[in-house]
Design a protein around this motif. Sequence first.
Motif, mmCIF file in Angstrom:
data_model
loop_
_atom_site.group_PDB
_atom_site.id
_atom_site.type_symbol
_atom_site.label_atom_id
_atom_site.label_comp_id
_atom_site.label_asym_id
_atom_site.label_seq_id
_atom_site.Cartn_x
_atom_site.Cartn_y
_atom_site.Cartn_z
ATOM 1 N N THR A 27 0.823 -1.223 0.000
ATOM 2 C CA THR A 27 0.000 0.000 0.000
ATOM 3 C C THR A 27 0.851 1.266 0.000
ATOM 4 O O THR A 27 0.358 2.340 -0.285
ATOM 5 N N ASN A 28 2.102 1.126 0.314
ATOM 6 C CA ASN A 28 2.963 2.317 0.346
ATOM 7 C C ASN A 28 3.942 2.373 -0.818
ATOM 8 O O ASN A 28 4.905 3.121 -0.788
ATOM 9 N N LEU A 29 3.663 1.584 -1.842
ATOM 10 C CA LEU A 29 4.396 1.674 -3.102
ATOM 11 C C LEU A 29 3.367 2.113 -4.136
ATOM 12 O O LEU A 29 2.473 1.362 -4.495
ATOM 13 N N ILE A 30 3.466 3.370 -4.568
ATOM 14 C CA ILE A 30 2.413 3.940 -5.417
ATOM 15 C C ILE A 30 2.922 3.999 -6.855
ATOM 16 O O ILE A 30 4.024 4.493 -7.110
ATOM 17 N N THR A 31 2.106 3.512 -7.776
ATOM 18 C CA THR A 31 2.508 3.523 -9.192
ATOM 19 C C THR A 31 1.336 4.010 -10.043
ATOM 20 O O THR A 31 0.243 4.241 -9.535
ATOM 21 N N GLY A 32 1.567 4.198 -11.333
ATOM 22 C CA GLY A 32 0.507 4.530 -12.291
ATOM 23 C C GLY A 32 -0.155 5.870 -11.996
ATOM 24 O O GLY A 32 0.465 6.792 -11.478
ATOM 25 N N ASP A 33 -1.461 5.968 -12.273
ATOM 26 C CA ASP A 33 -2.180 7.232 -12.150
ATOM 27 C C ASP A 33 -2.198 7.751 -10.712
ATOM 28 O O ASP A 33 -2.325 8.953 -10.482
ATOM 29 N N ASP A 34 -2.097 6.858 -9.740
ATOM 30 C CA ASP A 34 -2.136 7.290 -8.340
ATOM 31 C C ASP A 34 -0.960 8.205 -7.989
ATOM 32 O O ASP A 34 -0.963 8.886 -6.970
ATOM 33 N N MET A 35 0.061 8.240 -8.840
ATOM 34 C CA MET A 35 1.233 9.084 -8.551
ATOM 35 C C MET A 35 1.005 10.537 -8.955
ATOM 36 O O MET A 35 1.819 11.394 -8.618
ATOM 37 N N ALA A 36 -0.099 10.798 -9.692
ATOM 38 C CA ALA A 36 -0.250 12.111 -10.341
ATOM 39 C C ALA A 36 0.019 13.282 -9.398
ATOM 40 O O ALA A 36 0.740 14.219 -9.738
ATOM 41 N N ARG A 37 -0.520 13.240 -8.176
ATOM 42 C CA ARG A 37 -0.380 14.410 -7.297
ATOM 43 C C ARG A 37 1.051 14.621 -6.823
ATOM 44 O O ARG A 37 1.400 15.698 -6.358
ATOM 45 N N TYR A 38 1.883 13.605 -6.945
ATOM 46 C CA TYR A 38 3.282 13.769 -6.538
ATOM 47 C C TYR A 38 4.136 14.334 -7.672
ATOM 48 O O TYR A 38 5.263 14.752 -7.449
ATOM 49 N N LEU A 39 3.607 14.299 -8.885
ATOM 50 C CA LEU A 39 4.467 14.552 -10.044
ATOM 51 C C LEU A 39 4.336 15.949 -10.631
ATOM 52 O O LEU A 39 5.183 16.366 -11.416
#
Length: 446
Positions: A27-39
């Motif tokens: 749950t603490n390895l975020i990939t794909g669209d879920d990363m958008a707010r970090y990028l």
Amino acid sequence: MNADITAHPHPKNDAFLAACEAVVGATNLITGDDMARYLTDWRGRFTGHARAVVRPADTAQVAAIVLSLARLNRIREVDPVNDTLTAEAGCLLQQVQDAAAAAGRLFPLSLASEGSCTLGGNLSTNAGGTAVLRYGNARELALGLEVVIADGRIWNGLRSLRKDNTGYDLRDLFIGAEGTLGIITAAVVKLFAQPAARVTALFALDAPPQALSLLALAKQRCDAALTGFELMSDICLQLVEKHFPQLRTPFNARHPQYVLLELSDAESDAHAASLLEAVASSAIEQGLVRDAVLASSLSQSAAMWALREHISMAQAAEGKNIKHDIAVPISRIADFIDETDALLQQAFPGCRMVSFGHLGDGNLHYNVSAPLGQDDQVFLQQQAAVNLIVHDQVHKFGGSISAEHGLGALKREEIRRYKSGTEMDMMMSIKRALDPLNLMNPGKVL
Ligand SMILES: Cc1cc2nc3c(=O)[nH]c(=O)nc-3n(C[C@H](O)[C@H](O)[C@H](O)COP(=O)(O)OP(=O)(O)OC[C@H]3O[C@@H](n4cnc5c(N)ncnc54)[C@H](O)[C@@H]3O)c2cc1C
């Protein structure tokens, strides 16, 4: 901080992600669209690429990977007698302020982004904000750090000492380094007495020279009680009123410039109010200001600060402009504005100056918007030429091209024009010594 694995390919990408997952859990390895707010940055101007965002829970997990520190959000200790607080780097600034207040003390770092920025980010950018005049930047507020260095070791420099002359100051290397030397995982910061009273006033003035005279008067009269002195041009407040109609300037007429002044008083509301009234009367008598409004309630004071704090968001809502976060010696600010405004008007007739900032620290957000009617995108194509005029002027006036926000990737090349070869060489030597494989925030600062 995000791991830009795509830009720096790892030969065993999948194995690497699997190893990260083994440390922090799925749950603490975020990939794909879920990363958008970090990028993407909050203005939506820059988007990075990452294979994954990893969110470790503690310093040991940080030492094993690269990451978002949102889960390192514990206040470890508050020591009201030593006047220190130890917090993890992922704590929101507001959380640190609240923890200090709960212990009856003040953590004075204050920025419009305090509800979203983190202590680690504040230290890594040596953030300033609205109370630098009295309490200093993030650097002056930090006593000790805990850092994961590039080879994965943990440096425990969480000292809560005000005196420690035992060699090089490693703490100061990591503060303002924008994550290029190591990852700050926790810090000991200084606390102060809560003021007994805070009073605020808004002054309307003709031009920056009058603001400088008002600053000198306020310093003379109020000394350490002067905690805020912010300059805002009328165009800034017009943008705030346009995009946040609930916020209004308290004057009946428009004026070219405004100063928001705050006093923090150790005695009482009455003492603070009389000090502020004395400053306002002297300023009016000396003809420094056109008008003044003294806040008579906490809500009026908050409304004045809201005008200042909404300028960045109002600018973003208006469109894109060319931003400069500059510092020049306080005594030279008025001449800098005068000369640089004129040079820009000559080169880009009709361009609009959206300048505001922490005048008491010599720091201006000196932003240039397209002339009315011109498309932002067309104007942004002139960015390099605008920057050259502004930053050459900053250099000429003995200033800095990044007062608060750091160099990042955007000003990494430009800084070479203004720092000597000797200074750049020393910075490079420090980087090579602490991060020989260039693992820490590659592409930033150097
Ligand atoms: C509305 C608004 C108003 C602002 N006002 C001010 C202001 O008045 N004064 C001011 O100085 N700034 C201001 N800022 C800029 C910004 O909020 C501050 O610089 C803040 O300190 C950055 O914190 P952050 O957690 O958002 O860091 P981020 O933006 O996430 O990171 C900033 C840099 O530090 C690095 N970093 C982050 N955490 C760590 C860590 N733990 N260890 C090592 N490196 C790390 C990142 O990789 C990045 O290079 C403002 C921003 C906004 C949006």
